[in-house]
Design an enzyme around this catalytic site. Structure first.
Site, PDB file in Angstrom:
ATOM      1  N   GLY A  44      54.049   2.733  68.067  1.00  0.00           N
ATOM      2  CA  GLY A  44      53.848   3.409  69.356  1.00  0.00           C
ATOM      3  C   GLY A  44      53.263   2.475  70.401  1.00  0.00           C
ATOM      4  O   GLY A  44      53.666   2.485  71.569  1.00  0.00           O
ATOM      5  N   CYS A  45      52.324   1.643  69.985  1.00  0.00           N
ATOM      6  CA  CYS A  45      51.662   0.720  70.914  1.00  0.00           C
ATOM      7  C   CYS A  45      52.629  -0.373  71.381  1.00  0.00           C
ATOM      8  O   CYS A  45      52.576  -0.820  72.523  1.00  0.00           O
ATOM      9  CB  CYS A  45      50.428   0.121  70.257  1.00  0.00           C
ATOM     10  SG  CYS A  45      49.231   1.397  69.772  1.00  0.00           S
ATOM     11  N   THR A  46      53.521  -0.786  70.484  1.00  0.00           N
ATOM     12  CA  THR A  46      54.536  -1.785  70.840  1.00  0.00           C
ATOM     13  C   THR A  46      55.506  -1.193  71.864  1.00  0.00           C
ATOM     14  O   THR A  46      55.824  -1.834  72.873  1.00  0.00           O
ATOM     15  CB  THR A  46      55.279  -2.246  69.572  1.00  0.00           C
ATOM     16  OG1 THR A  46      54.318  -2.834  68.677  1.00  0.00           O
ATOM     17  CG2 THR A  46      56.346  -3.271  69.902  1.00  0.00           C
ATOM     18  N   GLY A  49      53.625  -0.747  75.287  1.00  0.00           N
ATOM     19  CA  GLY A  49      53.453  -2.039  75.944  1.00  0.00           C
ATOM     20  C   GLY A  49      54.764  -2.567  76.508  1.00  0.00           C
ATOM     21  O   GLY A  49      54.818  -3.103  77.618  1.00  0.00           O
TER      22      GLY A  49
END
Length: 158
Positions: A44-46, A49
């Site tokens: 999710g963070c990838t 970003g």
């Protein structure tokens, strides 16, 4: 202390990628998007970003700086930034000072166990250093577009 829309965001200084130190007051005159994510190099963070990365030109055109923040160490942040070709800085907030300032450390459940972690949240700060908008408990899909639209509207109105 709770941040409120229209109120000045307290100044902070934090270690960031590219061997830099970010001080919020140094960014006065520009809008700032600060997005908090739970952990570098997770799916999710990838995605989140990457969504900000792919819109950086549009954020630049709206006089807006993007900053990502997590509790990861500076080396993990550097690796994450390099691997994903992020074109903005990531703040390493191991001591949670910036996280606490924005009140994003929340009790979360993972596999039935409770732990304290970062609630995915984003904040838009105006050119005067005041909180213009906030998003808490963010869902990644479509989020960067929504933040960009808010930054563009704020910029157009300034």
């Amino acid at each position: 202390m709770t941040l409120a829309i229209g109120q000045p965001v307290p100044d902070f200084t934090a270690a960031a990628t590219s061997d830099s130190t970010i001080t919020l007051s140094d960014l006065k005159g520009r809008q700032v998007v600060i997005y908090f994510y739970p952990k570098a190099s997770t799916p999710g963070c990838t995605t989140e970003g990457g969504d900000f990365r792919d819109r950086k030109e549009a954020f630049d055109a709206a006089n807006t700086v993007i900053l990502g923040v997590s509790r990861d160490g500076i080396r993990a942040q550097e690796n994450f930034k390099a691997k994903q070709s992020f074109n903005f800085e990531l703040i390493s907030d191991k001591d949670e000072a910036v996280c606490r300032l924005f009140d994003v450390i929340k009790l979360k459940k993972l596999y039935g166990k409770e732990h304290l972690g970062i609630e995915r949240s984003t904040f838009l700060i105006d050119t005067e250093g005041k909180l213009a908008q906030e998003w808490r408990g963010v869902k990644v899909k479509g989020h960067a577009e929504e933040v960009l639209a808010a930054a563009q509207t704020l910029y157009a109105g300034s």
